[in-house]
Scaffold this active site. Structure first.
Site, PDB file in Angstrom:
ATOM      1  NE  ARG A  82     -71.743   8.371   4.533  1.00  0.00           N
ATOM      2  CZ  ARG A  82     -70.599   8.106   5.152  1.00  0.00           C
ATOM      3  NH1 ARG A  82     -70.579   7.316   6.221  1.00  0.00           N
ATOM      4  NH2 ARG A  82     -69.480   8.626   4.708  1.00  0.00           N
TER       5      ARG A  82
ATOM      6  CG  HIS B 109     -80.956 -17.883   9.049  1.00  0.00           C
ATOM      7  ND1 HIS B 109     -81.282 -16.641   9.538  1.00  0.00           N
ATOM      8  CD2 HIS B 109     -81.455 -17.951   7.792  1.00  0.00           C
ATOM      9  CE1 HIS B 109     -81.962 -15.989   8.605  1.00  0.00           C
ATOM     10  NE2 HIS B 109     -82.080 -16.751   7.537  1.00  0.00           N
TER      11      HIS B 109
ATOM     12  NE  ARG C  38     -86.975 -12.987  -0.224  1.00  0.00           N
ATOM     13  CZ  ARG C  38     -86.076 -13.465   0.647  1.00  0.00           C
ATOM     14  NH1 ARG C  38     -84.997 -12.756   0.902  1.00  0.00           N
ATOM     15  NH2 ARG C  38     -86.268 -14.635   1.257  1.00  0.00           N
TER      16      ARG C  38
ATOM     17  CG  ASP D 104     -81.083 -21.383   0.024  1.00  0.00           C
ATOM     18  OD1 ASP D 104     -82.147 -21.194  -0.593  1.00  0.00           O
ATOM     19  OD2 ASP D 104     -80.186 -20.530   0.122  1.00  0.00           O
TER      20      ASP D 104
ATOM     21  CE  LYS E  16     -69.673 -20.204   7.377  1.00  0.00           C
ATOM     22  NZ  LYS E  16     -69.559 -18.799   7.067  1.00  0.00           N
ATOM     23  CB  ILE E  17     -72.093 -27.633   5.598  1.00  0.00           C
ATOM     24  CG1 ILE E  17     -70.861 -28.250   6.275  1.00  0.00           C
ATOM     25  CG2 ILE E  17     -72.932 -28.689   4.877  1.00  0.00           C
ATOM     26  CD1 ILE E  17     -69.813 -28.843   5.345  1.00  0.00           C
ATOM     27  CG  MET E  18     -72.445 -23.763   0.594  1.00  0.00           C
ATOM     28  SD  MET E  18     -72.258 -22.275   1.616  1.00  0.00           S
ATOM     29  CE  MET E  18     -70.608 -21.774   1.199  1.00  0.00           C
ATOM     30  N   GLY E  19     -76.339 -24.266   2.934  1.00  0.00           N
ATOM     31  CA  GLY E  19     -77.706 -24.675   3.242  1.00  0.00           C
ATOM     32  C   GLY E  19     -77.921 -24.881   4.733  1.00  0.00           C
ATOM     33  CG  PHE E  20     -76.670 -27.210   7.200  1.00  0.00           C
ATOM     34  CD1 PHE E  20     -77.508 -27.861   8.093  1.00  0.00           C
ATOM     35  CD2 PHE E  20     -76.413 -27.785   5.965  1.00  0.00           C
ATOM     36  CE1 PHE E  20     -78.067 -29.083   7.769  1.00  0.00           C
ATOM     37  CE2 PHE E  20     -76.972 -29.013   5.637  1.00  0.00           C
ATOM     38  CZ  PHE E  20     -77.803 -29.666   6.535  1.00  0.00           C
TER      39      PHE E  20
HETATM   40  C1  LIG Z   1     -82.676 -18.865   2.302  1.00  0.00           C
HETATM   41  C2  LIG Z   1     -81.781 -17.807   1.952  1.00  0.00           C
HETATM   42  C3  LIG Z   1     -80.565 -17.584   2.757  1.00  0.00           C
HETATM   43  O1  LIG Z   1     -79.833 -16.700   2.435  1.00  0.00           O
HETATM   44  S1  LIG Z   1     -80.293 -18.571   4.095  1.00  0.00           S
HETATM   45  C4  LIG Z   1     -78.517 -18.571   4.219  1.00  0.00           C
HETATM   46  C5  LIG Z   1     -77.922 -19.347   3.082  1.00  0.00           C
HETATM   47  N1  LIG Z   1     -76.469 -19.503   3.266  1.00  0.00           N
HETATM   48  C6  LIG Z   1     -75.906 -20.664   3.557  1.00  0.00           C
HETATM   49  O2  LIG Z   1     -76.543 -21.674   3.736  1.00  0.00           O
HETATM   50  C7  LIG Z   1     -74.410 -20.637   3.617  1.00  0.00           C
HETATM   51  C8  LIG Z   1     -73.893 -21.417   4.806  1.00  0.00           C
HETATM   52  N2  LIG Z   1     -74.162 -20.728   6.046  1.00  0.00           N
HETATM   53  C9  LIG Z   1     -73.402 -19.696   6.471  1.00  0.00           C
HETATM   54  O3  LIG Z   1     -72.395 -19.315   5.851  1.00  0.00           O
HETATM   55  C10 LIG Z   1     -73.833 -18.984   7.725  1.00  0.00           C
HETATM   56  O4  LIG Z   1     -74.541 -19.836   8.566  1.00  0.00           O
HETATM   57  C11 LIG Z   1     -74.664 -17.725   7.400  1.00  0.00           C
HETATM   58  C12 LIG Z   1     -76.023 -18.107   6.857  1.00  0.00           C
HETATM   59  C13 LIG Z   1     -73.947 -16.817   6.379  1.00  0.00           C
HETATM   60  C14 LIG Z   1     -74.860 -16.961   8.695  1.00  0.00           C
HETATM   61  O5  LIG Z   1     -73.608 -16.479   9.063  1.00  0.00           O
HETATM   62  P1  LIG Z   1     -73.267 -15.986  10.534  1.00  0.00           P
HETATM   63  O6  LIG Z   1     -74.420 -15.249  11.099  1.00  0.00           O
HETATM   64  O7  LIG Z   1     -71.983 -15.272  10.469  1.00  0.00           O
HETATM   65  O8  LIG Z   1     -73.104 -17.367  11.259  1.00  0.00           O
HETATM   66  P2  LIG Z   1     -72.950 -17.660  12.795  1.00  0.00           P
HETATM   67  O9  LIG Z   1     -72.565 -16.423  13.545  1.00  0.00           O
HETATM   68  O10 LIG Z   1     -74.178 -18.325  13.205  1.00  0.00           O
HETATM   69  O11 LIG Z   1     -71.761 -18.692  12.840  1.00  0.00           O
HETATM   70  C15 LIG Z   1     -71.421 -19.290  14.046  1.00  0.00           C
HETATM   71  C16 LIG Z   1     -70.342 -20.304  13.825  1.00  0.00           C
HETATM   72  O12 LIG Z   1     -70.892 -21.404  13.081  1.00  0.00           O
HETATM   73  C17 LIG Z   1     -70.156 -21.571  11.890  1.00  0.00           C
HETATM   74  N3  LIG Z   1     -71.072 -21.862  10.828  1.00  0.00           N
HETATM   75  C18 LIG Z   1     -72.169 -21.165  10.527  1.00  0.00           C
HETATM   76  N4  LIG Z   1     -72.773 -21.709   9.475  1.00  0.00           N
HETATM   77  C19 LIG Z   1     -72.026 -22.770   9.112  1.00  0.00           C
HETATM   78  C20 LIG Z   1     -72.122 -23.737   8.096  1.00  0.00           C
HETATM   79  N5  LIG Z   1     -73.124 -23.675   7.232  1.00  0.00           N
HETATM   80  N6  LIG Z   1     -71.196 -24.687   8.008  1.00  0.00           N
HETATM   81  C21 LIG Z   1     -70.184 -24.748   8.887  1.00  0.00           C
HETATM   82  N7  LIG Z   1     -70.033 -23.858   9.883  1.00  0.00           N
HETATM   83  C22 LIG Z   1     -70.935 -22.884   9.986  1.00  0.00           C
HETATM   84  C23 LIG Z   1     -69.475 -20.248  11.634  1.00  0.00           C
HETATM   85  O13 LIG Z   1     -68.344 -20.390  10.840  1.00  0.00           O
HETATM   86  C24 LIG Z   1     -69.168 -19.805  13.019  1.00  0.00           C
HETATM   87  O14 LIG Z   1     -68.059 -20.544  13.483  1.00  0.00           O
HETATM   88  P3  LIG Z   1     -66.885 -19.832  14.300  1.00  0.00           P
HETATM   89  O15 LIG Z   1     -67.551 -19.280  15.505  1.00  0.00           O
HETATM   90  O16 LIG Z   1     -66.369 -18.766  13.369  1.00  0.00           O
HETATM   91  O17 LIG Z   1     -65.911 -20.919  14.547  1.00  0.00           O
HETATM   92  O1  LIG Z   2     -82.554 -13.494   6.239  1.00  0.00           O
HETATM   93  C1  LIG Z   2     -81.447 -13.829   5.797  1.00  0.00           C
HETATM   94  O2  LIG Z   2     -80.366 -13.411   6.247  1.00  0.00           O
HETATM   95  C2  LIG Z   2     -81.359 -14.799   4.679  1.00  0.00           C
HETATM   96  C3  LIG Z   2     -82.623 -15.522   4.393  1.00  0.00           C
HETATM   97  O3  LIG Z   2     -82.961 -16.481   5.012  1.00  0.00           O
HETATM   98  C4  LIG Z   2     -83.474 -14.998   3.337  1.00  0.00           C
HETATM   99  O4  LIG Z   2     -83.176 -13.941   2.757  1.00  0.00           O
HETATM  100  O5  LIG Z   2     -84.492 -15.658   3.023  1.00  0.00           O
END
Ligand SMILES: CCC(=O)SCCNC(=O)CCNC(=O)[C@H](O)C(C)(C)COP(=O)(O)OP(=O)(O)OC[C@H]1O[C@@H](n2cnc3c(N)ncnc32)[C@H](O)[C@@H]1OP(=O)(O)O
Ligand SMILES: O=C([O-])CC(=O)C(=O)O
Length: 375
Positions: free
Chosen positions: A356, A261, A337, A312, A255-259
């Site tokens: 619930r 959504h 936030r 991020d 997983k590449i953090m910061g990518f």
């Molecule tokens: C600003 C505040 C925030 O909270 S923004 C989110 C911050 N988190 C991150 O940057 C952590 C990295 N990103 C992730 O783990 C996911 O993209 C998050 C944000 C959790 C969303 O998850 P979810 O909705 O399940 O993703 P998805 O359904 O779009 O995934 C589809 C396929 O793509 C992949 N993917 C997704 N993100 C990444 C990534 N950052 N690096 C590498 N691969 C990524 C997923 O694993 C998924 O792949 P597959 O279909 O399982 O093969």
């Molecule tokens: O909406 C989300 O899932 C995460 C996000 O970008 C935030 O909380 O700013």
């Protein structure tokens, strides 16, 4: 254009879990609005305190209301002595998000929310003192200094930088902090906000809701991604090295953090804003590595996975260029936030039903209990 995600299945994705008048996220693929205002317009033209007022009090303030609000917040910045004493006992190697969580929880015992009528006052107090919780602990545990938690800085962002560095911040840095706090302020039913609303739905107190939300924000899949992104970009000496390693990481399915959504499908509108400011800061400090490395990762992620940077990713380099230690990145997110979390708590309380949902049972069929001496 990115391929549409399948928004069903795990993680409650695509399910409407309640109503809000606070923000829209990703309508028509990308945009973000706070009470109807485009976040890019707010980031370009407003102060963070205006946006906090908008979220918490319902409308943008007039000049007089803003002046009064800022004056009120300024008077609430210092920490109670008992909180300072507890912060002094938290170890240097603690994660600052745990410090924020503890600080919030402790304040709930010192200045409790006795009735919901106090919810706005309690929120203003948290907003005013969160920067000091982080900086008092950081400066004491890392430098042995007991800082004065008040400052003459006009804005919350400037106040934070003053407490952290012990000197007046530049206008550019105050501006970037202001923009950053606006971008992070509110985001509909993200994991931490939903946590706060679930807690609020039991009619619990504000501090419990915010403490729970801090815990949810801490993880690297949510707010913690800005710290993880910094750890990634710091590993590389050149864009070429970053791109080559990124290919290997993607091959390993890291997983590449910061990518990516959970809601946005094409881009995160906050990214273009903070990316622009990160570039300005890179130019200011004469950076020739971190910003180009960030761009190389950005390009490779798009080419290989059609994944875009979320809010991020470029926050990492922007904060770094302002001399902010990586481990304080997510606590800054908390300072911002808090406004969104609290506004959601107010909204939940105003039209409450306990949250619930139901679970699909996947365990064994009903069976006969066997007493322990026969097992
Ligand atoms: C600003 C505040 C925030 O909270 S923004 C989110 C911050 N988190 C991150 O940057 C952590 C990295 N990103 C992730 O783990 C996911 O993209 C998050 C944000 C959790 C969303 O998850 P979810 O909705 O399940 O993703 P998805 O359904 O779009 O995934 C589809 C396929 O793509 C992949 N993917 C997704 N993100 C990444 C990534 N950052 N690096 C590498 N691969 C990524 C997923 O694993 C998924 O792949 P597959 O279909 O399982 O093969
Ligand atoms: O909406 C989300 O899932 C995460 C996000 O970008 C935030 O909380 O700013």
């Amino acid at each position: 254009m990115a391929e549409a995600k399948v928004l069903s299945g795990a993680g409650l994705r695509g399910q409407v879990a309640g109503q809000t008048a606070l923000s829209t996220v990703g309508q028509a693929g990308a945009g973000l609005t706070y009470r109807g205002y485009d976040v890019r317009d707010l980031a370009a033209g407003a102060e963070f305190e205006e946006v906090a007022y908008l979220l918490l009090y319902g409308e943008l303030p007039s000049k007089a209301e803003l002046a009064d609000y800022k004056h009120r917040l300024k008077a609430l910045r210092d920490l109670p002595q008992a909180l300072k004493e507890v912060l002094e006992r938290i170890p240097r190697d603690a994660h600052p998000m745990d410090v924020m969580r503890t600080g919030c929880s402790l304040l709930g015992t010192l200045e409790p929310e006795l009735t919901f009528d106090a919810q706005r006052d309690r929120t203003d107090r948290l907003l005013a003192l969160f920067p000091a919780v982080m900086c008092y602990w950081y400066r004491f545990s890392h430098h042995g200094v007991r800082i004065d938690c008040s400052s003459d800085e006009d804005s919350l962002g400037g106040h934070f930088l003053y407490l952290l560095h012990g000197k007046k911040p530049s206008d550019l840095h105050v501006k970037v902090m202001n923009v950053s706090l606006i971008l992070y302020a509110e985001h509909e039913f993200n994991a931490s906000t939903f946590t706060a609303r679930v807690c609020a739905s039991t009619l619990s107190d504000l501090y419990s809701c915010i403490t729970a939300a801090i815990g949810a924000l801490r993880g690297p899949l949510h707010g913690g991604a800005n710290e993880a992104a910094m750890e990634l970009i710091e590993r590389f000496q050149s864009p070429q090295e970053a791109s080559a390693e990124l290919l290997r990481m993607l091959e390993r399915k890291d997983k590449i953090m910061g990518f990516g959504h959970a809601i946005y499908k094409e881009s995160d509108p906050r990214n273009e804003v903070i990316k622009g400011w990160s570039k300005q800061l890179a130019d200011e400090v004469g950076d020739t590595v971190l910003y180009p490395v960030s761009e190389a990762i950005d390009k490779t992620m798009w080419e290989q996975k059609r994944l875009f940077p979320n809010a991020d990713f470029y926050h990492a380099s922007a904060y770094h260029f302002m001399g902010i230690p990586t481990k304080l990145f997510t606590p800054i997110f908390v300072c911002s936030r808090l406004t969104g979390w609290a506004a959601h708590v107010f909204e939940q309380r105003a039209n409450n039903r306990i949250i619930r949902p139901s679970a699909e049972y996947t365990g064994v069929e009903q069976r006969q209990f066997v007493p322990i001496d026969r097992r």
